[in-house]
Design a protein around this motif. Structure first.
Motif, PDB file in Angstrom:
ATOM      1  N   GLN A   1      10.274  35.816  16.845  1.00  0.00           N
ATOM      2  CA  GLN A   1       9.508  35.111  17.881  1.00  0.00           C
ATOM      3  C   GLN A   1      10.402  34.159  18.670  1.00  0.00           C
ATOM      4  OE1 GLN A   1       5.868  33.405  16.292  1.00  0.00           O
ATOM      5  NE2 GLN A   1       5.433  35.280  15.167  1.00  0.00           N
ATOM      6  N   ASP A   2      11.279  33.440  17.945  1.00  0.00           N
ATOM      7  CA  ASP A   2      12.224  32.543  18.635  1.00  0.00           C
ATOM      8  C   ASP A   2      13.090  33.337  19.610  1.00  0.00           C
ATOM      9  OD1 ASP A   2      11.255  30.381  17.305  1.00  0.00           O
ATOM     10  OD2 ASP A   2      12.864  30.299  15.820  1.00  0.00           O
TER      11      ASP A   2
ATOM     12  N   TYR B   1      12.449  36.191  21.181  1.00  0.00           N
ATOM     13  CA  TYR B   1      11.746  36.624  22.386  1.00  0.00           C
ATOM     14  C   TYR B   1      11.370  35.442  23.285  1.00  0.00           C
ATOM     15  CZ  TYR B   1      11.690  41.370  20.708  1.00  0.00           C
ATOM     16  OH  TYR B   1      12.082  42.618  20.307  1.00  0.00           O
ATOM     17  N   ARG B   2      11.128  34.297  22.673  1.00  0.00           N
ATOM     18  CA  ARG B   2      10.774  33.115  23.469  1.00  0.00           C
ATOM     19  C   ARG B   2      11.944  32.662  24.339  1.00  0.00           C
ATOM     20  NH1 ARG B   2       8.270  30.604  19.344  1.00  0.00           N
ATOM     21  NH2 ARG B   2       6.063  30.897  19.655  1.00  0.00           N
TER      22      ARG B   2
ATOM     23  N   VAL C   1      12.127  33.476  28.110  1.00  0.00           N
ATOM     24  CA  VAL C   1      10.963  33.142  28.929  1.00  0.00           C
ATOM     25  C   VAL C   1      11.058  31.689  29.396  1.00  0.00           C
ATOM     26  CG1 VAL C   1       8.438  33.037  28.936  1.00  0.00           C
ATOM     27  CG2 VAL C   1       9.604  34.766  27.571  1.00  0.00           C
TER      28      VAL C   1
ATOM     29  N   PRO D   1      10.085  27.893  30.371  1.00  0.00           N
ATOM     30  CA  PRO D   1       9.161  27.047  29.598  1.00  0.00           C
ATOM     31  C   PRO D   1       7.752  26.991  30.158  1.00  0.00           C
ATOM     32  CG  PRO D   1      10.894  25.737  30.664  1.00  0.00           C
ATOM     33  CD  PRO D   1      11.265  27.168  30.824  1.00  0.00           C
TER      34      PRO D   1
ATOM     35  N   GLU E   1       3.660  30.551  28.847  1.00  0.00           N
ATOM     36  CA  GLU E   1       3.302  30.524  27.423  1.00  0.00           C
ATOM     37  C   GLU E   1       3.499  31.920  26.826  1.00  0.00           C
ATOM     38  OE1 GLU E   1      -0.528  29.599  24.495  1.00  0.00           O
ATOM     39  OE2 GLU E   1      -0.831  29.775  26.658  1.00  0.00           O
ATOM     40  N   VAL E   2       4.048  31.972  25.624  1.00  0.00           N
ATOM     41  CA  VAL E   2       4.176  33.255  24.930  1.00  0.00           C
ATOM     42  C   VAL E   2       3.276  33.226  23.698  1.00  0.00           C
ATOM     43  CG1 VAL E   2       5.732  34.934  23.892  1.00  0.00           C
ATOM     44  CG2 VAL E   2       6.579  33.410  25.676  1.00  0.00           C
TER      45      VAL E   2
END
Lengths: 157, 125
Positions: free
Chosen positions: A44-45, A47-48, A51, A53, A56-57
Motif C-alpha cells: 500500500q505504501d 502504491y501511495r 499519487v 497528496p 485519496e487512495v
C-alpha cells in the motif's frame, strides 16, 4: 459525481492512471481493489507513493469493495476504481451490480496470452470471461488513455 | 570494492536516450543499462530488471517518484541486497555517477541526488 472509471490494469496505480486519466477527470480518489494489496501495508505504501497528496487512495478487498461501492458511487467527488486482473473484475461485478462499465486499460504479455491490442494480451479463457461480462450487461471497452478511441469488446476478443 | 552498475528504469525510451547521452559525453560505455516499461506488466518488468541488474551491487535510477517503474524497482530492492533506488533521474546525476562508482550503493544514491538536484535551477536570461 461518482466513480468515473472502472479499470483493469495490471500495473494498478501508475502514470497513465494518475496523470493520463486523473488530470482530465479531476480525480479526487482512487480505489484499488486487490485482495493481496489490501492485506499488505508495504504494498500500500508503494502504491501511495505514485499519487499526489490531494488524491485519496482507498485499498479494498473484493468483499470490502462490493460493500462500499454504493457509497463510492454517491460520493460528491470523482473517483477511479482499479483492479489488476480479469478474475478480480469478474468477482467484483458478480457481487456489485454497480459495475456497469469496464475499461480494459492494460493487460500485458504473459505465457499463454495472445496479443489482441498493443496494450491488451489475453488467453482465450480471459477473452471469454470479458465477453461473458459484456453478455451480462457490462459495457466492456479497451482504451489505454482518454485521448484514444474506446474499442468495443467484440473488436479485440 | 567492485564498480557499481547503474540501471535506468523509465517510461518509453527515456532510459535509452540517457544512456546514449552519457556515453556520448563521457566516452564511458557499459556503466549504465537502460530498462523501459514499454509494453510491460508487473512480471515482465521485474524480469527486465532482473536481467539488467545482473550480479553485484547496483543503483536503480527511476524516472518518476511513483508508478510502475518505481514499484518494480522497490520490489526488486526489497528482495536483493546492495541495491539502492533513486527517483527523478536526470543527465547531471548520471554524469556524476559514472565517475564515482567505487562506493556503496547507498552512498552513490545520496551522491546522485545531490548532483541531480544541483543541476535544477532557474537561470538568468
Amino acid at each position: 459525481m461518482t466513480l468515473a472509471l472502472y479499470r483493469i490494469d495490471d500495473r494498478l496505480i501508475h502514470g497513465q492512471v494518475v496523470v493520463g486519466w486523473g488530470q482530465p477527470l479531476d480525480v479526487s480518489f482512487i480505489v484499488l481493489v486487490d485482495d493481496e494489496v489490501s492485506g499488505s501495508d508495504w504494498e500500500q505504501d508503494l502504491y501511495r507513493m505514485g499519487v499526489p497528496p490531494q488524491i485519496e487512495v482507498i485499498f479494498a478487498s473484493v468483499e470490502q469493495a462490493a460493500a462500499q461501492l454504493p457509497s463510492w458511487e454517491s460520493d460528491a467527488r470523482v473517483g477511479i476504481l482499479l483492479v489488476g486482473d480479469i478474475d478480480t473484475a469478474v468477482a467484483l461485478a458478480g457481487r456489485a451490480p454497480q459495475v456497469r462499465r469496464l475499461n480494459v486499460g492494460g493487460i500485458h504479455h504473459r505465457t499463454g496470452r495472445k496479443e489482441r491490442l498493443r496494450f491488451v494480451y489475453l488467453t482465450d479463457d480471459e477473452a471469454a470471461k470479458l465477453k461473458q461480462l459484456a453478455a451480462g450487461g457490462v459495457e466492456v471497452t479497451a482504451q489505454d488513455v482518454p485521448t484514444a478511441r474506446a474499442i468495443p469488446v467484440g473488436d479485440f476478443t | 570494492m567492485s564498480d557499481l552498475h547503474g540501471v535506468i528504469v523509465s517510461h518509453a525510451a527515456v532510459a535509452q536516450a540517457l544512456v546514449s547521452a552519457v556515453t556520448t559525453i563521457t566516452g564511458i560505455d557499459g556503466a549504465l543499462t537502460p530498462v523501459s516499461n514499454e509494453g510491460c506488466g508487473t512480471e515482465a518488468l521485474a524480469e527486465r530488471l532482473r536481467q539488467a541488474v545482473g550480479e553485484g551491487p547496483a543503483v536503480l535510477f527511476v524516472d518518476l517518484p511513483g508508478g510502475s517503474c518505481l514499484t518494480s524497482s522497490l520490489r526488486y530492492a526489497k528482495q536483493h541486497a546492495d541495491i539502492a533506488v533513486v527517483t527523478g533521474v536526470n543527465l547531471a546525476m548520471l554524469l556524476d555517477f559514472v565517475f564515482h562508482r567505487d562506493i556503496s550503493p547507498a552512498d552513490a544514491a545520496r551522491r546522485a541526488v545531490d548532483a541531480g538536484a544541483k543541476a535544477i535551477r532557474v537561470t538568468a536570461a
